[in-house]
Design an enzyme around this catalytic site. Structure first.
Site: not given
Ligand code: IMP
Length: 197
Positions: A68, A176
């Site tokens: 997360d 990245k």
């Molecule tokens: P989750 O961990 O998938 O819940 O991500 C939470 C939010 O952060 C989502 O809107 C993802 O698109 C964004 N997010 C997660 N990892 C990254 C990353 O590496 N780069 C940019 N946005 C991210």
């Protein structure tokens, strides 16, 4: 080794596969016939990462991990934070989240310091043989004035990592992964997995 990655996000699967390398085969729950939503209703990303992982463990009883991620902007008191995925509201996409963040930053009191300072934080949770382990990765940076770059996903096109002159979205996947929050957390996971018998 086979690992279930508790995600429905193919971008994350790709990043994770590259970091974990050839010895690890990642499986998405969808491939195992799971069609529902993996719950993430916690108040913190730590809680959500654990919740997603425990949910998949309880379903399949196979070694699995979840991640997360939050984007935390200092001048917005840590927002979007745990709400990063739904910052612009339920049903809105990444582009709407980015637009809302850029807009929010235009309204911050100009007397504040480091208005665009931010960091990404990822918590990876692994459950192996019923035991839970967590790994964290952080990356400091700044929020750009406008979007740049076509690569990546989420907030990548507005996040300039510390020490860099371009956004995550302008980098190759390898560039990245080498510095990102998820890359750091995933390499800790990879290192741990390599020591498992
Ligand atoms: P989750 O961990 O998938 O819940 O991500 C939470 C939010 O952060 C989502 O809107 C993802 O698109 C964004 N997010 C997660 N990892 C990254 C990353 O590496 N780069 C940019 N946005 C991210």
């Amino acid at each position: 080794m086979e690992l279930i990655f508790a995600t429905g996000n193919p971008n994350k699967l790709k990043e994770a596969s590259e970091i974990l390398g050839k010895g690890v085969t990642l499986i998405m729950p969808k491939k195992l016939g799971f069609r529902g939503e993996i719950p993430e209703t916690g108040d913190t990303i730590d809680a959500n990462s654990k919740m997603k992982c425990r949910f998949i463990w309880n379903k399949f009883h196979k070694t699995c991990f979840a991640d997360d991620t939050a984007l935390e902007v200092t001048s917005l008191d840590g927002a979007p934070g745990v709400h990063s995925a739904r910052y612009a509201g339920e049903g809105h996409d990444d582009a709407a989240n980015r637009a809302k963040l850029l807009e929010a930053l235009t309204k911050v009191d100009k007397r504040k310091k480091n208005i665009r300072e931010a960091r990404f934080r990822t918590v990876v949770t692994l459950i192996h043989k019923g035991t839970m382990y967590t790994f964290e990765g952080k990356m400091k940076g700044t929020i750009a004035e406008k979007e740049s770059g076509e690569g990546g996903f989420g907030y990548d096109s507005i996040f300039i990592p510390e020490g860099c002159s371009c956004t995550f979205a302008e980098m190759s996947e390898n560039q990245k992964n080498a510095i990102s929050h998820r890359g750091i957390a995933m390499r800790k996971l990879a290192n741990f997995l390599s020591q498992l018998k």
